[in-house]
Design an enzyme around this catalytic site. Structure first.
Site, PDB file in Angstrom:
ATOM      1  N   LYS A   1     -42.248 -22.868  16.235  1.00 32.70           N
ATOM      2  CA  LYS A   1     -41.951 -23.330  14.867  1.00 32.70           C
ATOM      3  C   LYS A   1     -40.575 -22.832  14.431  1.00 32.70           C
ATOM      4  O   LYS A   1     -40.364 -21.650  14.220  1.00 32.70           O
ATOM      5  CB  LYS A   1     -42.987 -22.821  13.855  1.00 32.70           C
ATOM      6  CG  LYS A   1     -42.781 -23.513  12.508  1.00 32.70           C
ATOM      7  CD  LYS A   1     -43.317 -22.758  11.329  1.00 32.70           C
ATOM      8  CE  LYS A   1     -42.316 -21.910  10.615  1.00 32.70           C
ATOM      9  NZ  LYS A   1     -41.221 -22.605   9.907  1.00 32.70           N
TER      10      LYS A   1
ATOM     11  N   GLY B   1     -38.072 -12.505  12.099  1.00 31.64           N
ATOM     12  CA  GLY B   1     -37.884 -12.840  10.690  1.00 31.64           C
ATOM     13  C   GLY B   1     -37.962 -11.598   9.835  1.00 31.64           C
ATOM     14  O   GLY B   1     -37.648 -10.493  10.291  1.00 31.64           O
ATOM     15  N   SER B   2     -38.417 -11.772   8.607  1.00 28.98           N
ATOM     16  CA  SER B   2     -38.411 -10.656   7.664  1.00 28.98           C
ATOM     17  C   SER B   2     -39.531  -9.663   7.959  1.00 28.98           C
ATOM     18  O   SER B   2     -40.579 -10.023   8.506  1.00 28.98           O
ATOM     19  CB  SER B   2     -38.567 -11.194   6.243  1.00 28.98           C
ATOM     20  OG  SER B   2     -39.813 -11.817   6.114  1.00 28.98           O
ATOM     21  N   THR B   3     -39.309  -8.430   7.563  1.00 28.64           N
ATOM     22  CA  THR B   3     -40.318  -7.388   7.761  1.00 28.64           C
ATOM     23  C   THR B   3     -41.584  -7.727   6.979  1.00 28.64           C
ATOM     24  O   THR B   3     -42.705  -7.508   7.464  1.00 28.64           O
ATOM     25  CB  THR B   3     -39.737  -6.025   7.333  1.00 28.64           C
ATOM     26  OG1 THR B   3     -38.621  -5.749   8.187  1.00 28.64           O
ATOM     27  CG2 THR B   3     -40.744  -4.908   7.470  1.00 28.64           C
ATOM     28  N   GLU B   4     -41.401  -8.299   5.801  1.00 22.46           N
ATOM     29  CA  GLU B   4     -42.550  -8.641   4.950  1.00 22.46           C
ATOM     30  C   GLU B   4     -43.501  -9.622   5.661  1.00 22.46           C
ATOM     31  O   GLU B   4     -44.703  -9.387   5.763  1.00 22.46           O
ATOM     32  CB  GLU B   4     -41.992  -9.261   3.673  1.00 22.46           C
ATOM     33  CG  GLU B   4     -42.987  -9.479   2.581  1.00 22.46           C
ATOM     34  CD  GLU B   4     -42.380 -10.359   1.483  1.00 22.46           C
ATOM     35  OE1 GLU B   4     -41.141 -10.563   1.492  1.00 22.46           O
ATOM     36  OE2 GLU B   4     -43.167 -10.855   0.664  1.00 22.46           O
TER      37      GLU B   4
ATOM     38  N   GLY C   1     -43.466 -10.304   8.861  1.00 24.63           N
ATOM     39  CA  GLY C   1     -43.915  -9.654  10.100  1.00 24.63           C
ATOM     40  C   GLY C   1     -45.150  -8.799   9.871  1.00 24.63           C
ATOM     41  O   GLY C   1     -46.099  -8.822  10.651  1.00 24.63           O
TER      42      GLY C   1
ATOM     43  N   GLU D   1     -39.742  -9.018  15.849  1.00 23.10           N
ATOM     44  CA  GLU D   1     -38.325  -8.624  15.760  1.00 23.10           C
ATOM     45  C   GLU D   1     -37.940  -8.841  14.304  1.00 23.10           C
ATOM     46  O   GLU D   1     -37.818  -9.974  13.851  1.00 23.10           O
ATOM     47  CB  GLU D   1     -37.500  -9.487  16.723  1.00 23.10           C
ATOM     48  CG  GLU D   1     -36.191  -8.838  17.099  1.00 23.10           C
ATOM     49  CD  GLU D   1     -35.070  -9.252  16.173  1.00 23.10           C
ATOM     50  OE1 GLU D   1     -34.864  -8.524  15.174  1.00 23.10           O
ATOM     51  OE2 GLU D   1     -34.430 -10.263  16.438  1.00 23.10           O
TER      52      GLU D   1
ATOM     53  N   CYS E   1     -29.785  -9.751  11.893  1.00 16.27           N
ATOM     54  CA  CYS E   1     -30.726  -8.649  11.715  1.00 16.27           C
ATOM     55  C   CYS E   1     -30.105  -7.318  12.126  1.00 16.27           C
ATOM     56  O   CYS E   1     -30.427  -6.284  11.566  1.00 16.27           O
ATOM     57  CB  CYS E   1     -32.009  -8.916  12.485  1.00 16.27           C
ATOM     58  SG  CYS E   1     -31.703  -9.495  14.145  1.00 16.27           S
TER      59      CYS E   1
ATOM     60  N   GLU F   1     -32.222  -4.646   3.224  1.00 15.69           N
ATOM     61  CA  GLU F   1     -31.475  -5.613   4.025  1.00 15.69           C
ATOM     62  C   GLU F   1     -30.965  -6.719   3.102  1.00 15.69           C
ATOM     63  O   GLU F   1     -31.758  -7.394   2.444  1.00 15.69           O
ATOM     64  CB  GLU F   1     -32.399  -6.204   5.093  1.00 15.69           C
ATOM     65  CG  GLU F   1     -31.686  -7.155   6.022  1.00 15.69           C
ATOM     66  CD  GLU F   1     -32.580  -7.692   7.139  1.00 15.69           C
ATOM     67  OE1 GLU F   1     -33.707  -8.134   6.850  1.00 15.69           O
ATOM     68  OE2 GLU F   1     -32.134  -7.681   8.296  1.00 15.69           O
TER      69      GLU F   1
END
Ligand code: NDP
Length: 488
Positions: A194, A245-248, A250, A267, A301, A398
């Site tokens: 995706k 993508g974003s930590t959130e 993830g 990642e 990133c 970030e």
């Protein structure tokens, strides 16, 4: 001295360096009005569609399918059906397909580079010189491993895991696709990918590369859509999720996958420190610092978004940095002169703007070189903050934009402490002439990648990934194959 000045005055070098526009033609890209879902080697119609834009002028480029949960299940079923035959193919046969894909990407690189810049906003010289060569190189590299897995993991009897669900972001759309698809296929897995909502077009053009390469149907499936499509893929019957993508998001994915037995690699974000010691070659370091944060508009990133400068060279370093920033050309991503292109989306521009406002409110000093931003589209001038305290949001969060926060240090120990004072741990940079200090710093820094006297160097043979809130698992190199294998 006066004589030298006189001679300098007569020199033919213009004082204001102006550039004639050097636009890359977009004619090489033939866009369809509407794109559907690439499932089982065919284009399957979706019920809903959305418009994908060019961030350089907000012009619509094409309609793209919004995959529903049922569509995602169809794609996973196609990948599941294709898996046994693909996994059983001798590695040397699988590698032929990967070599073909690598070669076709190289042959069609101009077309892909233009499309990447049109849809994502990155300068054409970056998509042309970085994204495309690296994307092709990843397929070449993993093609080489496909028939050597037994040697890659001796005495461990490696076998593929099955169907991999792969979710990628918008900052390096085709490159992230290659990082995900190449090792998965080399290891004998099949894939449902995706792409990000704002940058689906190069992934859809990649489906045409697969057709040219005559990859068996169902081995790679591409489902476009927003976060709902990603969530449906996470919940579907896949054996592994690979996410960038974003930590959130993830963390949300990790919660959903927990207890299901699905393998996971994440990642995520970063807040890298670029550490400048007083013995470093300053001009070279300034180039690296500029590249570290303004490359790809800072949508990276591993961007060197915190500059730690040794106090003794603070003034000259900042002066040189600001001078160099003033020469950055911001503008049309398709202009070959452009150094800093368009911000990827309205949402990202709002996020950057909000964090920059927070930096000003907290008391940091802002500098932006004079530059005329285009009227249409999403733009943000290269920015540097000085007088930044460790606690400021711009030193902790970030920003994912062309914004650098500068802090200072006196001793190597203090540099390490400040660099590691972040929830992230993806990358770091060290600038010093002293080899022993480089090695000592590399050992102390809690970062997956530490660059020395350079920054943002990528290579398919070299593993990449983070610690802490930057995620886990590695991509690239042999390490990047392991998450796509099971072992007896
Ligand atoms: P996201 O993490 O939301 O996007 C990454 C991918 O995940 C996209 O394909 C996205 O789809 C998809 N996704 C979104 N929600 C879900 C979900 N619930 N389950 C599964 N997949 C999902 O990043 P954003 O685009 O929202 O960017 C926000 C911030 O994240 C940025 O400002 C930046 O700080 C950081 N970021 C970091 C990246 C990195 O490489 N470390 C890359 C991108 C962003 P969709 O595009 O449709 O939303």
């Amino acid at each position: 001295m006066a004589e030298v000045e006189k001679r300098q005055d007569r020199s033919p070098v213009p004082k204001d360096w102006t550039y004639a526009p050097a636009p890359e033609s977009a004619d090489i890209v033939k866009l369809q009005d509407r794109y559907e879902l690439f499932i089982g080697g065919k284009w399957i119609e979706a019920k809903e569609h959305f418009t994908t834009l060019s961030p350089r002028d907000e012009s619509p480029l094409a309609e793209v399918a919004q995959a529903s949960e049922a569509d995602v299940h169809k794609a996973v079923a196609a990948a599941r059906e294709a898996f046994p035959a693909w996994a059983k193919l001798p590695g040397s046969e699988r590698s032929k397909y990967l070599f073909r894909i690598a070669r076709i990407l190289a042959e069609r690189s101009r077309e892909f580079a233009v499309l990447e810049s049109l849809n994502g906003g990155k300068p054409i010289k970056e998509s042309r010189d970085v994204d495309l060569p690296l994307a092709s190189a990843h397929f070449f590299y993993y093609a080489g491993w496909a028939d050597k897995l037994e040697y890659a993991f001796p005495n461990r009897k490696p076998k593929p895991i099955g169907v991999a669900g792969q979710i990628i972001p918008w900052n390096f759309p085709l490159l992230m696709l290659s990082w995900k698809i190449a090792p998965a296929l080399a290891a004998g897995n099949t894939v449902v990918l995706k792409p990000a909502e704002t940058t689906p077009l190069t992934a859809l053009l990649f489906a045409d590369v697969l057709r040219q390469a005559e990859l068996p149907p169902g081995v790679v499936n591409i489902v476009t859509g927003d976060g709902r499509t990603g969530a449906a893929l996470v919940d579907s019957d896949v054996d592994k999720i690979a996410f960038t993508g974003s930590t959130e998001v993830g963390k949300a994915i990790q919660r959903r996958v927990a207890g299901t037995g699905k393998k996971l690699t994440l990642e995520l974000g970063g807040k890298a420190a670029n550490i400048l010691f007083d013995d470093a070659a300053l001009d070279q370091a300034v180039e690296g610092i500029i590249n570290g944060i303004y490359f790809n508009q800072g949508h990276v990133c591993c961007a060197g978004s915190r500059l730690l400068v040794q106090e003794s060279i603070y003034e000259p370093a900042i002066e040189k940095l600001k001078k160099r920033m003033a020469t950055l050309r911001v503008g049309d991503p398709l202009d070959k002169n452009t150094d800093v292109g368009a911000i990827n989306s309205r949402e990202q521009l709002d996020r950057i703007t909000a964090l920059v406002e927070a930096g000003k409110d907290e008391g940091a000093e802002i500098y932006q070189p004079p530059c005329k931003l285009p009227e249409k589209g999403y733009w943000f001038a290269p920015t540097v903050f000085t007088n930044v305290a460790q606690s400021y949001r711009i030193a902790q969060e970030e920003i994912f934009g062309p914004v650098l926060s500068v802090l200072t240090f006196r001793t190597p120990e203090e540099a390490v402490e400040k660099a590691n004072n972040t929830p992230y741990g993806l990358s770091a940079g060290v600038w010093t002439e002293k080899g022993s200090r480089i090695l000592w710093m590399a050992q102390q820094l809690r970062a997956g990648v530490v660059w020395a006297n350079t920054f943002n160097r990528f290579d398919p043979t070299s593993p990449f990934g983070g610690y802490k809130e930057s995620g886990f698992g590695r991509e690239g190199g042999l390490h990047g194959l392991e998450p796509y294998m099971d072992f007896e």
